[in-house]
Design a protein around this motif. Structure first.
Motif, PDB file in Angstrom:
ATOM      1  N   GLN A   1      45.569 -89.009 -58.488  1.00  0.00           N
ATOM      2  CA  GLN A   1      46.361 -89.944 -57.934  1.00  0.00           C
ATOM      3  C   GLN A   1      47.842 -89.833 -58.504  1.00  0.00           C
ATOM      4  O   GLN A   1      47.751 -89.488 -59.735  1.00  0.00           O
ATOM      5  CB  GLN A   1      45.882 -91.469 -57.840  1.00  0.00           C
ATOM      6  N   LYS A   2      48.847 -89.923 -57.745  1.00  0.00           N
ATOM      7  CA  LYS A   2      50.295 -89.980 -58.360  1.00  0.00           C
ATOM      8  C   LYS A   2      50.644 -91.349 -59.022  1.00  0.00           C
ATOM      9  O   LYS A   2      50.220 -92.493 -58.516  1.00  0.00           O
ATOM     10  CB  LYS A   2      51.333 -89.583 -57.392  1.00  0.00           C
ATOM     11  N   ARG A   3      51.107 -91.406 -60.155  1.00  0.00           N
ATOM     12  CA  ARG A   3      51.297 -92.587 -60.795  1.00  0.00           C
ATOM     13  C   ARG A   3      52.623 -93.371 -60.197  1.00  0.00           C
ATOM     14  O   ARG A   3      53.614 -92.427 -59.939  1.00  0.00           O
ATOM     15  CB  ARG A   3      51.508 -92.547 -62.383  1.00  0.00           C
ATOM     16  N   LYS A   4      52.695 -94.372 -60.155  1.00  0.00           N
ATOM     17  CA  LYS A   4      54.012 -95.055 -59.406  1.00  0.00           C
ATOM     18  C   LYS A   4      54.903 -95.480 -60.529  1.00  0.00           C
ATOM     19  O   LYS A   4      54.370 -95.480 -61.679  1.00  0.00           O
ATOM     20  CB  LYS A   4      53.665 -96.419 -58.886  1.00  0.00           C
ATOM     21  N   LEU A   5      56.082 -95.011 -60.397  1.00  0.00           N
ATOM     22  CA  LEU A   5      57.410 -95.391 -61.414  1.00  0.00           C
ATOM     23  C   LEU A   5      57.280 -96.938 -61.430  1.00  0.00           C
ATOM     24  O   LEU A   5      57.851 -97.419 -60.302  1.00  0.00           O
ATOM     25  CB  LEU A   5      58.230 -94.635 -61.040  1.00  0.00           C
ATOM     26  N   GLU A   6      57.119 -97.485 -62.535  1.00  0.00           N
ATOM     27  CA  GLU A   6      57.415 -99.019 -62.278  1.00  0.00           C
ATOM     28  C   GLU A   6      58.577 -99.324 -63.063  1.00  0.00           C
ATOM     29  O   GLU A   6      58.742 -98.771 -64.373  1.00  0.00           O
ATOM     30  CB  GLU A   6      56.170 -99.521 -63.060  1.00  0.00           C
ATOM     31  N   GLY A   7      59.249-100.516 -62.779  1.00  0.00           N
ATOM     32  CA  GLY A   7      60.412-100.637 -63.663  1.00  0.00           C
ATOM     33  C   GLY A   7      61.628-100.862 -62.647  1.00  0.00           C
ATOM     34  O   GLY A   7      61.722-100.190 -61.621  1.00  0.00           O
ATOM     35  N   ASP A   8      62.683-101.400 -63.370  1.00  0.00           N
ATOM     36  CA  ASP A   8      63.937-101.751 -62.661  1.00  0.00           C
ATOM     37  C   ASP A   8      64.819-100.509 -62.994  1.00  0.00           C
ATOM     38  O   ASP A   8      65.234-100.256 -63.993  1.00  0.00           O
ATOM     39  CB  ASP A   8      64.432-102.904 -63.087  1.00  0.00           C
ATOM     40  N   LEU A   9      65.147 -99.741 -62.059  1.00  0.00           N
ATOM     41  CA  LEU A   9      66.012 -98.405 -62.132  1.00  0.00           C
ATOM     42  C   LEU A   9      67.420 -98.777 -61.400  1.00  0.00           C
ATOM     43  O   LEU A   9      68.105 -97.692 -61.177  1.00  0.00           O
ATOM     44  CB  LEU A   9      65.325 -97.209 -61.446  1.00  0.00           C
ATOM     45  N   SER A  10      68.140 -99.979 -61.618  1.00  0.00           N
ATOM     46  CA  SER A  10      69.440-100.362 -61.251  1.00  0.00           C
ATOM     47  C   SER A  10      70.323 -99.784 -62.359  1.00  0.00           C
ATOM     48  O   SER A  10      69.815 -99.537 -63.384  1.00  0.00           O
ATOM     49  CB  SER A  10      69.424-101.834 -60.952  1.00  0.00           C
ATOM     50  N   VAL A  11      71.583 -99.520 -61.972  1.00  0.00           N
ATOM     51  CA  VAL A  11      72.474 -99.156 -62.770  1.00  0.00           C
ATOM     52  C   VAL A  11      72.747-100.003 -63.946  1.00  0.00           C
ATOM     53  O   VAL A  11      73.006 -99.602 -64.827  1.00  0.00           O
ATOM     54  CB  VAL A  11      73.885 -99.084 -62.001  1.00  0.00           C
ATOM     55  N   GLU A  12      72.545-101.367 -63.619  1.00  0.00           N
ATOM     56  CA  GLU A  12      72.829-102.344 -64.739  1.00  0.00           C
ATOM     57  C   GLU A  12      71.769-102.195 -65.815  1.00  0.00           C
ATOM     58  O   GLU A  12      71.919-102.381 -66.804  1.00  0.00           O
ATOM     59  CB  GLU A  12      73.081-103.889 -64.270  1.00  0.00           C
TER      60      GLU A  12
ATOM     61  N   MET B   1      69.774-100.522 -71.198  1.00  0.00           N
ATOM     62  CA  MET B   1      68.894 -99.484 -71.919  1.00  0.00           C
ATOM     63  C   MET B   1      69.731 -98.703 -72.735  1.00  0.00           C
ATOM     64  O   MET B   1      69.325 -98.482 -73.907  1.00  0.00           O
ATOM     65  CB  MET B   1      68.297 -98.587 -71.183  1.00  0.00           C
ATOM     66  N   ARG B   2      70.755 -97.958 -72.160  1.00  0.00           N
ATOM     67  CA  ARG B   2      71.576 -97.101 -73.066  1.00  0.00           C
ATOM     68  C   ARG B   2      72.372 -97.857 -74.250  1.00  0.00           C
ATOM     69  O   ARG B   2      72.430 -97.154 -75.319  1.00  0.00           O
ATOM     70  CB  ARG B   2      72.687 -96.423 -72.230  1.00  0.00           C
ATOM     71  N   SER B   3      72.922 -98.821 -74.131  1.00  0.00           N
ATOM     72  CA  SER B   3      73.487 -99.748 -74.956  1.00  0.00           C
ATOM     73  C   SER B   3      72.419-100.018 -76.044  1.00  0.00           C
ATOM     74  O   SER B   3      72.790-100.052 -77.267  1.00  0.00           O
ATOM     75  CB  SER B   3      74.126-100.864 -74.548  1.00  0.00           C
ATOM     76  N   MET B   4      71.282-100.443 -75.568  1.00  0.00           N
ATOM     77  CA  MET B   4      70.197-100.796 -76.738  1.00  0.00           C
ATOM     78  C   MET B   4      69.841 -99.562 -77.590  1.00  0.00           C
ATOM     79  O   MET B   4      69.622 -99.732 -78.739  1.00  0.00           O
ATOM     80  CB  MET B   4      68.964-101.362 -76.205  1.00  0.00           C
ATOM     81  N   ILE B   5      69.701 -98.353 -76.934  1.00  0.00           N
ATOM     82  CA  ILE B   5      69.491 -97.088 -77.798  1.00  0.00           C
ATOM     83  C   ILE B   5      70.444 -96.710 -78.598  1.00  0.00           C
ATOM     84  O   ILE B   5      70.409 -96.310 -79.897  1.00  0.00           O
ATOM     85  CB  ILE B   5      69.107 -95.919 -76.689  1.00  0.00           C
ATOM     86  N   GLN B   6      71.795 -97.127 -78.186  1.00  0.00           N
ATOM     87  CA  GLN B   6      72.892 -96.585 -79.021  1.00  0.00           C
ATOM     88  C   GLN B   6      73.069 -97.411 -80.249  1.00  0.00           C
ATOM     89  O   GLN B   6      73.521 -97.230 -81.284  1.00  0.00           O
ATOM     90  CB  GLN B   6      74.148 -96.407 -78.075  1.00  0.00           C
ATOM     91  N   SER B   7      72.730 -98.773 -80.014  1.00  0.00           N
ATOM     92  CA  SER B   7      72.722 -99.621 -80.933  1.00  0.00           C
ATOM     93  C   SER B   7      71.733 -99.628 -82.210  1.00  0.00           C
ATOM     94  O   SER B   7      71.887 -99.916 -83.349  1.00  0.00           O
ATOM     95  CB  SER B   7      72.615-101.226 -80.715  1.00  0.00           C
ATOM     96  N   THR B   8      70.824 -98.780 -82.038  1.00  0.00           N
ATOM     97  CA  THR B   8      69.576 -98.321 -82.823  1.00  0.00           C
ATOM     98  C   THR B   8      69.844 -97.154 -83.692  1.00  0.00           C
ATOM     99  O   THR B   8      69.318 -97.137 -84.831  1.00  0.00           O
ATOM    100  CB  THR B   8      68.331 -98.285 -82.311  1.00  0.00           C
ATOM    101  N   ASP B   9      71.039 -96.518 -83.496  1.00  0.00           N
ATOM    102  CA  ASP B   9      71.327 -95.305 -84.198  1.00  0.00           C
ATOM    103  C   ASP B   9      72.135 -95.521 -85.422  1.00  0.00           C
ATOM    104  O   ASP B   9      72.728 -96.501 -85.652  1.00  0.00           O
ATOM    105  CB  ASP B   9      72.274 -94.365 -83.415  1.00  0.00           C
TER     106      ASP B   9
END
Length: 86
Positions: A62-73, A78-86
């Protein structure tokens, strides 16, 4: 809602009734009555998958469903959170 009880045998021998139920969707499993465990007064229920030779050979998963919000915002956040951890 598409669920059905697969237990069609007595699970409580004192009253000759079905007290334990297992609800599934589809017809992929069946139930088997086992002896009570230890001092229990209920019969145990074993749920076993139905496999056919065709399904085993095909090896379809069975194919796994991609769950989560993939909106631009949300991607920006998510990118800003990743950059803040560097």
């Amino acid at each position: 809602m598409g669920f059905q009880n697969i237990v069609n045998f007595c699970t409580y021998p004192q009253s000759i009734s079905i007290l334990d139920a297992v609800y599934i969707r589809g017809d992929c499993y069946y139930a088997k009555k086992l002896y009570p465990i230890s001092t229990s007064d209920h019969n145990s229920v074993l749920v076993i998958p139905k496999y056919t030779k065709k399904k085993r050979e095909s090896g379809l998963k069975q194919k796994r469903k991609l769950e989560g919000d993939l909106s631009v915002e949300s991607i920006r956040q998510m990118r800003s959170m990743i950059q803040s951890t560097d």
